[in-house]
Design a protein around this motif. Structure first.
Motif, mmCIF file in Angstrom:
data_model
loop_
_atom_site.group_PDB
_atom_site.id
_atom_site.type_symbol
_atom_site.label_atom_id
_atom_site.label_comp_id
_atom_site.label_asym_id
_atom_site.label_seq_id
_atom_site.Cartn_x
_atom_site.Cartn_y
_atom_site.Cartn_z
ATOM 1 N N ALA A 148 0.860 -1.189 0.000
ATOM 2 C CA ALA A 148 0.000 0.000 0.000
ATOM 3 C C ALA A 148 0.893 1.234 0.000
ATOM 4 O O ALA A 148 1.472 1.602 1.018
ATOM 5 N N ARG A 149 1.022 1.865 -1.150
ATOM 6 C CA ARG A 149 1.980 2.968 -1.286
ATOM 7 C C ARG A 149 1.404 4.318 -0.884
ATOM 8 O O ARG A 149 2.143 5.265 -0.693
ATOM 9 N N CYS A 150 0.082 4.461 -0.862
ATOM 10 C CA CYS A 150 -0.496 5.758 -0.507
ATOM 11 C C CYS A 150 -1.858 5.546 0.138
ATOM 12 O O CYS A 150 -2.502 4.513 -0.065
ATOM 13 N N THR A 151 -2.282 6.521 0.907
ATOM 14 C CA THR A 151 -3.573 6.457 1.586
ATOM 15 C C THR A 151 -4.673 6.993 0.675
ATOM 16 O O THR A 151 -4.407 7.622 -0.361
ATOM 17 N N LEU A 176 0.677 8.910 -13.072
ATOM 18 C CA LEU A 176 1.002 8.528 -11.697
ATOM 19 C C LEU A 176 -0.274 8.289 -10.883
ATOM 20 O O LEU A 176 -0.333 7.374 -10.055
ATOM 21 N N LEU A 177 -1.279 9.121 -11.124
ATOM 22 C CA LEU A 177 -2.540 8.949 -10.420
ATOM 23 C C LEU A 177 -3.182 7.615 -10.782
ATOM 24 O O LEU A 177 -3.678 6.895 -9.907
ATOM 25 N N ASP A 178 -3.165 7.272 -12.069
ATOM 26 C CA ASP A 178 -3.708 5.982 -12.502
ATOM 27 C C ASP A 178 -2.983 4.826 -11.833
ATOM 28 O O ASP A 178 -3.606 3.855 -11.375
ATOM 29 N N GLU A 179 -1.657 4.925 -11.768
ATOM 30 C CA GLU A 179 -0.870 3.864 -11.139
ATOM 31 C C GLU A 179 -1.237 3.729 -9.659
ATOM 32 O O GLU A 179 -1.378 2.620 -9.132
ATOM 33 N N GLY A 180 -1.378 4.863 -8.987
ATOM 34 C CA GLY A 180 -1.733 4.822 -7.572
ATOM 35 C C GLY A 180 -3.105 4.224 -7.348
ATOM 36 O O GLY A 180 -3.307 3.445 -6.403
ATOM 37 N N GLU A 181 -4.071 4.570 -8.193
ATOM 38 C CA GLU A 181 -5.426 4.023 -8.052
ATOM 39 C C GLU A 181 -5.453 2.527 -8.348
ATOM 40 O O GLU A 181 -6.146 1.763 -7.679
ATOM 41 N N HIS A 182 -4.676 2.093 -9.358
ATOM 42 C CA HIS A 182 -4.613 0.659 -9.648
ATOM 43 C C HIS A 182 -4.005 -0.103 -8.473
ATOM 44 O O HIS A 182 -4.470 -1.201 -8.113
ATOM 45 N N ALA A 183 -2.939 0.464 -7.874
ATOM 46 C CA ALA A 183 -2.313 -0.190 -6.723
ATOM 47 C C ALA A 183 -3.285 -0.259 -5.545
ATOM 48 O O ALA A 183 -3.376 -1.287 -4.863
ATOM 49 N N ARG A 184 -4.032 0.828 -5.311
ATOM 50 C CA ARG A 184 -5.001 0.836 -4.216
ATOM 51 C C ARG A 184 -6.087 -0.212 -4.451
ATOM 52 O O ARG A 184 -6.475 -0.940 -3.541
ATOM 53 N N ALA A 192 -5.736 -2.956 -6.180
ATOM 54 C CA ALA A 192 -5.123 -4.272 -5.987
ATOM 55 C C ALA A 192 -5.003 -4.611 -4.504
ATOM 56 O O ALA A 192 -5.250 -5.749 -4.091
ATOM 57 N N VAL A 193 -4.618 -3.624 -3.694
ATOM 58 C CA VAL A 193 -4.517 -3.843 -2.245
ATOM 59 C C VAL A 193 -5.873 -4.232 -1.667
ATOM 60 O O VAL A 193 -5.982 -5.183 -0.875
ATOM 61 N N ASP A 194 -6.924 -3.524 -2.059
ATOM 62 C CA ASP A 194 -8.263 -3.815 -1.545
ATOM 63 C C ASP A 194 -8.743 -5.198 -1.999
ATOM 64 O O ASP A 194 -9.339 -5.953 -1.222
ATOM 65 N N THR A 195 -8.473 -5.541 -3.270
ATOM 66 C CA THR A 195 -8.887 -6.844 -3.794
ATOM 67 C C THR A 195 -8.170 -7.968 -3.073
ATOM 68 O O THR A 195 -8.775 -8.990 -2.715
ATOM 69 N N GLN A 196 -6.866 -7.797 -2.847
ATOM 70 C CA GLN A 196 -6.103 -8.822 -2.141
ATOM 71 C C GLN A 196 -6.582 -8.968 -0.701
ATOM 72 O O GLN A 196 -6.691 -10.090 -0.186
ATOM 73 N N ALA A 197 -6.864 -7.845 -0.041
ATOM 74 C CA ALA A 197 -7.341 -7.908 1.345
ATOM 75 C C ALA A 197 -8.657 -8.671 1.428
ATOM 76 O O ALA A 197 -8.870 -9.488 2.342
ATOM 77 N N ALA A 198 -9.558 -8.456 0.468
ATOM 78 C CA ALA A 198 -10.828 -9.176 0.464
ATOM 79 C C ALA A 198 -10.609 -10.667 0.234
ATOM 80 O O ALA A 198 -11.279 -11.506 0.849
ATOM 81 N N ALA A 199 -9.658 -11.011 -0.647
ATOM 82 C CA ALA A 199 -9.387 -12.422 -0.933
ATOM 83 C C ALA A 199 -8.818 -13.148 0.282
ATOM 84 O O ALA A 199 -9.015 -14.363 0.441
ATOM 85 N N VAL A 240 5.366 -3.048 2.737
ATOM 86 C CA VAL A 240 4.154 -3.624 3.310
ATOM 87 C C VAL A 240 4.474 -4.272 4.652
ATOM 88 O O VAL A 240 5.487 -4.946 4.794
ATOM 89 N N GLU A 241 3.660 -4.033 5.634
ATOM 90 C CA GLU A 241 3.794 -4.677 6.938
ATOM 91 C C GLU A 241 2.771 -5.793 7.049
ATOM 92 O O GLU A 241 1.672 -5.681 6.512
ATOM 93 N N PRO A 242 3.099 -6.913 7.720
ATOM 94 C CA PRO A 242 2.087 -7.949 7.936
ATOM 95 C C PRO A 242 0.853 -7.364 8.618
ATOM 96 O O PRO A 242 0.966 -6.544 9.524
#
Length: 311
Positions: free
Chosen positions: A179-182, A204-212, A214-221, A276-278
């Motif tokens: 998670a690179r940005c809030t 850069l904004l697109d990259e940040g939104e895609h990363a966010r 991905a983080v949310d999708t992984q957390a749900a999985a 990323v922290e556990p």
């Protein structure tokens, strides 16, 4: 066990029945059932070397192919030999994928049921005792933060922990997106991009939104793992300017063995890749492997079992 490669895919050393030393300080071996049977005969039978040609012959291979579980039992026997009767400090078993592993773990019990007395029964019991002893053997399930691999990890968790009562954990979650940005930072960047109308800022904004996302999708999985009370150890997605297998193994190993709350050196990847922290209380891998004679690294195909086993 489950490979016909001539060289290790990460460590670039020959894969042979006899353990081959690597530059990282440990040895690797490819276990073959027929060579294991021949070795067993040499060690236990009078004039065992006489049977060498028999084990290489067509008749024995036809017998082994027709005998349910024979190859699996011989391979587990070699695992037992390495763990109990060799000078190695520890054995890491890079296990096959879920379906084959399920059959493999069932072989010692099925052998005891089929052969009630004799050396085959005795050896199968010793192998089973080793695998089911949580003080000597620990199972590490590798997965990705995706729906299907997590579902398969849960199946393995139910098999190893709940059904067979093996020592299990933590679950290794590979390729976790950092998670690179809030959300607030993304909103600020979105406002700035709308004002500047810069193509670079928009990218850069697109990259940040895609990363966010991905983080949310992984957390749900990963939520089912938390519901199953599975301790996890998250390994961040690592990128390299050019592929370097040894550096990859060392980077993952550094992350797995780092004390809780501290990050390893980032020489093998960009500084953001370890950000990323556990997310849950974890069992540190160094403590797991220090206290167990056998570590089984398993999971569905393609989730990083071989990399995790090497690390």
């Amino acid at each position: 066990l489950d490979t016909r490669d001539d060289r290790h895919p990460l460590l670039d050393v020959p894969l042979r029945y006899e353990p081959q030393p690597t530059a990282l300080g440990f040895s690797v071996s490819r276990v073959d059932a027929f060579q294991a049977a021949a070795e067993y005969a040499r060690r236990t039978l009078p004039f065992g070397g006489v049977y060498e040609s028999f084990f290489k012959g067509r008749a024995f291979r036809d017998f082994a192919a027709a005998a349910p579980g024979f190859e699996e039992l011989m391979c587990l026997g070699k695992l037992y030999n390495l763990a109990v009767q060799s000078d190695f400090d520890r054995v890491v078993f890079d296990a096959p994928a879920t379906g084959h592993l399920r059959d493999l773990l069932a072989v010692p019990r099925l052998t005891q049921q089929a052969v009630r007395v004799g050396p085959l029964n005795h050896n199968a019991r010793k192998i089973e005792d080793l695998l089911l002893d949580p003080e000597r053997t620990r199972v590490l399930i590798a997965t990705l933060a995706e729906e299907m691999p997590v579902r398969e990890a849960l199946e393995l968790l139910a098999l190893c922990r709940d059904e067979m009562r093996m020592g299990v954990g933590p679950v290794l979650v590979n390729r976790r997106v950092p998670a690179r940005c809030t959300t607030r930072e993304l909103e600020s960047a979105r406002a700035a991009a709308s004002v500047s109308r810069s193509a670079a800022a928009g990218h850069l904004l697109d990259e940040g939104e895609h990363a966010r996302d991905a983080v949310d999708t992984q957390a749900a999985a990963l939520e089912p793992l938390a519901a199953a009370r599975a301790a996890t150890l998250e390994i961040p997605r690592i990128t390299q300017p050019c592929y370097d297998a040894a550096a990859l193994v060392e980077a993952v190993a550094g992350f797995l063995t780092a004390p809780a709350g501290r990050q390893p050196p980032v020489s093998a990847a960009g500084p953001d890749e370890f950000a990323v922290e556990p997310t849950t209380e974890t069992l540190r891998l160094a403590g797991v492997v220090a206290g167990h004679r056998v570590v089984v690294c398993c999971g569905s195909g393609g989730v990083g079992k071989t990399t995790s086993a090497a690390a």
